[in-house]
Design a protein around this motif. Structure first.
Motif, PDB file in Angstrom:
ATOM      1  N   LEU A  33     -24.850 -12.107  -4.712  1.00 39.10           N
ATOM      2  CA  LEU A  33     -25.614 -10.973  -4.186  1.00 39.10           C
ATOM      3  C   LEU A  33     -25.296  -9.692  -4.955  1.00 39.10           C
ATOM      4  CD1 LEU A  33     -25.175 -11.761  -0.381  1.00 39.10           C
ATOM      5  CD2 LEU A  33     -27.286 -11.968  -1.704  1.00 39.10           C
ATOM      6  N   PHE A  34     -24.029  -9.506  -5.307  1.00 43.07           N
ATOM      7  CA  PHE A  34     -23.648  -8.320  -6.063  1.00 43.07           C
ATOM      8  C   PHE A  34     -24.271  -8.323  -7.456  1.00 43.07           C
ATOM      9  CE2 PHE A  34     -19.459  -8.106  -3.476  1.00 43.07           C
ATOM     10  CZ  PHE A  34     -20.109  -7.433  -2.453  1.00 43.07           C
ATOM     11  N   VAL A  35     -24.308  -9.488  -8.086  1.00 43.39           N
ATOM     12  CA  VAL A  35     -24.894  -9.593  -9.430  1.00 43.39           C
ATOM     13  C   VAL A  35     -26.372  -9.201  -9.395  1.00 43.39           C
ATOM     14  CG1 VAL A  35     -25.568 -11.227 -11.239  1.00 43.39           C
ATOM     15  CG2 VAL A  35     -23.248 -11.274 -10.311  1.00 43.39           C
ATOM     16  N   GLN A  36     -27.051  -9.538  -8.309  1.00 45.68           N
ATOM     17  CA  GLN A  36     -28.457  -9.149  -8.171  1.00 45.68           C
ATOM     18  C   GLN A  36     -28.622  -7.638  -8.105  1.00 45.68           C
ATOM     19  OE1 GLN A  36     -30.086 -11.254  -4.794  1.00 45.68           O
ATOM     20  NE2 GLN A  36     -29.499 -13.261  -5.612  1.00 45.68           N
ATOM     21  N   LYS A  37     -27.547  -6.930  -7.785  1.00 45.23           N
ATOM     22  CA  LYS A  37     -27.548  -5.464  -7.754  1.00 45.23           C
ATOM     23  C   LYS A  37     -26.884  -4.891  -9.000  1.00 45.23           C
ATOM     24  CE  LYS A  37     -29.448  -5.333  -3.689  1.00 45.23           C
ATOM     25  NZ  LYS A  37     -30.840  -4.846  -3.539  1.00 45.23           N
ATOM     26  N   ASP A  38     -26.830  -5.689 -10.048  1.00 44.38           N
ATOM     27  CA  ASP A  38     -26.301  -5.265 -11.360  1.00 44.38           C
ATOM     28  C   ASP A  38     -24.800  -5.003 -11.346  1.00 44.38           C
ATOM     29  OD1 ASP A  38     -28.862  -5.448 -12.349  1.00 44.38           O
ATOM     30  OD2 ASP A  38     -29.276  -3.298 -12.189  1.00 44.38           O
ATOM     31  N   ALA A  39     -24.072  -5.637 -10.442  1.00 44.14           N
ATOM     32  CA  ALA A  39     -22.622  -5.434 -10.380  1.00 44.14           C
ATOM     33  C   ALA A  39     -21.942  -6.032 -11.592  1.00 44.14           C
ATOM     34  CB  ALA A  39     -22.051  -6.053  -9.107  1.00 44.14           C
ATOM     35  N   LYS A  40     -20.867  -5.375 -12.027  1.00 42.04           N
ATOM     36  CA  LYS A  40     -20.021  -5.861 -13.104  1.00 42.04           C
ATOM     37  C   LYS A  40     -18.621  -6.104 -12.550  1.00 42.04           C
ATOM     38  CE  LYS A  40     -23.153  -5.396 -16.369  1.00 42.04           C
ATOM     39  NZ  LYS A  40     -24.265  -4.973 -15.482  1.00 42.04           N
ATOM     40  N   PHE A  41     -18.020  -7.226 -12.930  1.00 41.03           N
ATOM     41  CA  PHE A  41     -16.688  -7.572 -12.470  1.00 41.03           C
ATOM     42  C   PHE A  41     -15.689  -7.387 -13.604  1.00 41.03           C
ATOM     43  CE2 PHE A  41     -17.980  -9.294  -8.437  1.00 41.03           C
ATOM     44  CZ  PHE A  41     -19.292  -9.706  -8.656  1.00 41.03           C
TER      45      PHE A  41
END
Length: 408
Positions: free
Chosen positions: A331-339
């Motif tokens: 879900l975070f990746v769908q919001k362009d999150a970077k880890f």
């Protein structure tokens, strides 16, 4: 059908304090007094240790106990007083993600910066006192009844027969409020996650409380040990510990490896209810930034994932059930999150002038990337530089017998 919920603003004026790691000994005895004894009127106290600092949130009475020891460059006070509030309702579930659509997202859309303190039984959102009226007007479109326990009558907003009724008594209007209201429509959007997310892969956390408040005195030695002595045991890992006490409600967030330090049968729900930590931002960003909590909570709400959230002076920390971590990442990746990899160091405060006026999290990541003068300090070196502090801390457990008869 209108939601059967209500918002309550509590009768507290809270101060937020940041204490650099080597200076905790300067406030230690005052902290022990307000956290563990009956020799104080303090009824709201929250203590958080992270890689960056110790953060304390405390009410007026507790602050008066700490104030004589805060005249130090390593101890920073918030300029504002903060008001805690919480939602209640018959069908309302606990967890920040469950209240996001009523509180977190509307406040972000109104460009209002917040702090969050999740306890085992309740979630508190903190707002600045100067944002009081803006908050009421912002949330009146989402919550049918709003109460303020510091005034009489307590009801400050109600929606009846489609009409809004306000009962303000202690507010003032400002240009700041009008600007925020005017820009509201531009900010109503699906927010991206612009700050990097750090997740310690090998560490699980427990969020717990007490079966019986009468047993509180039994865990005081353990709490003192963790709060003031455990730092060296973290080695170079991500550090997080929270102890919050509101009146007779106790909440703890701690690594599962620390559970064995507590007497058996005292803590609630510690067998298999484990959580993963997500640190929002690789560097400290401060609590003037708005929209950070909303950017994390919105996708978790969509995924129906439980969430606890605790703000330190500089950084936000989200907790989600361990079994939901992979779904949350998607879900975070769908919001362009970077880890990014887990911090191995303790970052000293970053000075960002734009924070003082409130900054959108999407703008803030650009500000942080442009900063070249931050100082990176290896955590063990800080401990070694605090020999005098450790000498004072070593006396704390010896003092326990003198306060044992005075604990709440």
């Amino acid at each position: 059908m209108e939601a059967n919920i209500e918002l309550r603003l509590l009768d507290y004026k809270l101060k937020i304090i940041s204490i650099k790691k080597p200076s905790i000994h300067k406030l230690m005895f005052a902290i022990v007094k307000i956290a563990f004894t009956s020799k104080t009127k303090c009824s709201f106290f929250s203590f958080t240790e992270t890689n960056d600092d110790y953060s304390i949130v405390v009410d007026h009475y507790g602050f008066q106990e700490l104030k004589p020891f805060t005249n130090d460059d390593d101890i920073i006070l918030s300029n504002s007083d903060w008001i805690p509030m919480h939602l209640s309702g018959e069908d309302l579930q606990r967890g920040i993600s469950k209240i996001a659509k009523y509180l977190i997202i509307p406040l972000a859309d109104c460009k209002i910066s917040i702090m969050a303190i999740s306890m085992y039984q309740c979630d508190y959102i903190l707002i600045k006192e100067e944002d009081y009226e803006t908050v009421i007007e912002c949330l009146s479109g989402h919550i049918p009844k709003i109460y303020d326990e510091s005034q009489e009558p307590e009801l400050v907003f109600a929606k009846q027969n489609g009409k809004a009724h306000y009962n303000f008594k202690k507010v003032h209007r400002s240009e700041n409020r009008l600007v925020r209201k005017h820009s509201l429509s531009d900010e109503c959007r699906q927010r991206k996650i612009t700050l990097p997310l750090l997740i310690p892969d090998s560490i699980e956390y427990c969020i717990t409380g007490l079966y019986n408040m009468d047993a509180f005195f039994l865990i005081i030695p353990t709490l003192i040990s963790i709060m003031f002595y455990e730092t060296e045991e973290y080695e170079n890992n991500e550090i997080f510990f929270n102890f919050t006490k509101k009146e007779f409600d106790i909440s703890l967030v701690l690594e599962t490896r620390l559970l064995k330090k507590f007497p058996h049968g005292i803590l609630l729900n510690i067998e298999n209810d484990y959580w993963k930590l997500i640190r929002i931002g690789q560097l400290p960003v401060g609590f003037e930034v708005f929209g950070v909590v909303a950017s994390i909570s919105q996708p978790l709400e969509i995924g129906n994932i439980d969430e606890y959230y605790i703000s330190s002076y500089d950084t936000g920390y989200c907790f989600i059930p361990s079994e939901d971590l992979n779904l949350a990442k998607q879900l975070f990746v769908q919001k362009d999150a970077k880890f990014v990899a887990t911090n191995k160091t303790c970052f000293v405060e970053v000075k960002v002038d734009s924070l003082m006026n409130g900054t959108d999290s999407e703008e803030e990541i650009n500000n942080l990337n442009s900063q070249e003068n931050f100082v990176e300090t290896q955590f063990p070196d800080q401990i070694e530089s605090c020999e005098n502090g450790n000498c004072i801390l070593d006396k704390s457990l010896n003092e326990l017998n003198t306060i044992k008869n005075n604990v709440v």
